[in-house]
Design an enzyme around this catalytic site. Structure first.
Site, short mmCIF file in Angstrom:
data_model
loop_
_atom_site.label_atom_id
_atom_site.label_comp_id
_atom_site.label_asym_id
_atom_site.label_seq_id
_atom_site.Cartn_x
_atom_site.Cartn_y
_atom_site.Cartn_z
N ASP A 1 -5.71 -2.86 -3.01
CA ASP A 1 -4.76 -2.66 -1.92
C ASP A 1 -4.15 -3.97 -1.43
OD1 ASP A 1 -3.73 -2.03 0.85
OD2 ASP A 1 -4.45 -0.07 0.23
N SER B 1 0.84 -1.19 0.00
CA SER B 1 0.00 0.00 0.00
C SER B 1 0.88 1.26 0.00
CB SER B 1 -0.94 -0.03 1.21
OG SER B 1 -1.96 0.95 1.08
#
Length: 394
Positions: free
Chosen positions: A220, A59
């Protein structure tokens, strides 16, 4: 860390100490990592080469990881430049914040309900086009090959989650002899990293658009990442330096009495716990598992392990996590967001009074919030100065 992963390296690799840097996800919380790295930079000798031949990020942590891995200068210069980026960050460099932009995002999500939940473009509340442009001009991916050729880097890894396969895919680029791997719901895939991999790894579900890579949409990397430390071990690390973004590991938070709730959970409070589950819980669980395996291995000599057909070895680790609750800091900094975002935060309960400050902290790319997290990371690392010095044998 599983036993299979602990024994993944060939014998020739197990005798060489290789350090890995693991940067977890967390949106704007990743500013904390910059403070820790800044302190580490001061503690290391000025002439020190990159102390992390293996760098893994997820991320927002993936963006920090690539910023370090692709820097053409020394490690100290890379950290200084990364610090400068976060110190002067502006929310407009991450996503568009105008009333019209936010309204379009909401409209896309509403209209998708009349088309089986699918939109003409990937559905998301926020438009992160500015982030695409920012990363393209900031990160030179060609420098990865240069760093590998010069021996300063062995591999850099970015993790994303495939929406079709449901697998956590660790895309890595490094030495040509490094092989991929496959475990339950976890895959290591050698590839040439691009800005697409970074944006995909940081695509928080429903907040930022998914990214199509090799005919599959990715989001993500913290989602379904069961073992965040695993990629570093597969790539050959036997020492891991982990920078977390949660204060849960702070003993002062354990068993702390909470104020009775004044109302049922707000939308943002529920979302905040979902984000924490994805971005924080898996890493903390993996660290705890790693510590337990190390404790067990210390009870058995290396000769006995090899004789039993268990070529396992301890993995030295050091974890630096926030000493203060980032949610509370975020609750004080929401006022620095643009009016459109403040309205959205208040309406969903993403405030201190609404109980959803945790959700706000992931999107709070405000200069005031990021700078306070950088300072907190620096202080926390300096408080661990002796431990860090011992870990790096400075």
């Amino acid at each position: 860390m599983t036993q299979a992963e602990a024994s993944e390296l060939p014998d020739s690799e197990t005798n060489t100490s290789k350090g890995a840097l693991i940067l977890s996800g967390g949106g704007a919380r990743a500013a904390y990592q910059v403070g820790v790295l800044t302190a580490l930079n001061e503690l290391l000798p000025a002439s020190a080469h990159n102390p992390f031949p293996i760098i893994c990020g997820t991320s927002a942590g993936a963006i920090n990881a690539l910023a370090l891995a692709t820097h053409a200068g020394k490690f100290s210069d890379a950290v200084d430049d990364l610090h400068n980026i976060w110190e002067n960050i502006e929310i407009e460099k991450i996503f568009r914040t105008g009333w019209r932009d936010l309204s379009r995002g909401i409209a896309r999500m509403v209209f998708s309900l009349f088309n089986q939940g699918v939109g003409r473009t990937p559905i998301a509340l926020l438009d992160n086009t500015p982030l695409w442009e920012f990363l393209r001009t900031t990160i030179d991916f060609d420098n990865i090959d240069v760093a590998v050729a010069e021996g300063d880097l062995e591999a850099v890894c970015v993790t994303a989650m495939g929406y079709t396969s449901g697998e956590s895919v660790s895309f890595f680029q490094g030495r040509p002899d490094l092989a991929g791997w496959r475990r339950y719901r976890r895959v290591g895939r050698p590839t040439r990293l691009t800005v697409d991999h970074l944006i995909a790894s940081a695509a928080i579900p429903t907040i930022f658009p998914t990214v199509c890579i090799d005919r599959e949409y990715y989001g993500d990397g913290a989602m379904r990442q069961l073992a965040p430390i695993s990629p570093a071990l597969h790539l050959g690390a036997d020492r891991v330096f982990v920078i977390g973004v949660s204060s849960n590991r702070n003993p002062a938070q354990w068993g702390k009495r909470r104020v009775p709730p004044r109302h049922s959970p707000s939308i943002a409070q529920i979302i905040g716990h979902m984000f924490n589950s994805a971005f924080i819980d898996s890493l903390e669980g993996d660290i705890e598992h790693l510590d337990r395996v190390n404790d067990l291995l210390e009870m058995i000599s290396e000769e006995d392990r090899l004789a039993a057909g268990m070529p396992l070895r301890p993995v030295k680790s050091l974890v630096i996590s926030p000493s203060r609750e980032l949610d509370k800091i975020a609750g004080r900094k929401i006022r620095y967001l643009p009016k459109s975002m403040r309205f959205f935060m208040r309406s969903t309960g993403a405030t201190a009074s609404g109980g959803g400050a945790a959700a706000a902290s992931y999107l709070l790319f405000a200069k005031s919030f990021c700078n306070e997290l950088i300072e907190l990371g620096y202080q926390d690392a300096m408080w661990e100065k002796d431990t860090i010095t011992e870990f790096f044998e400075i």
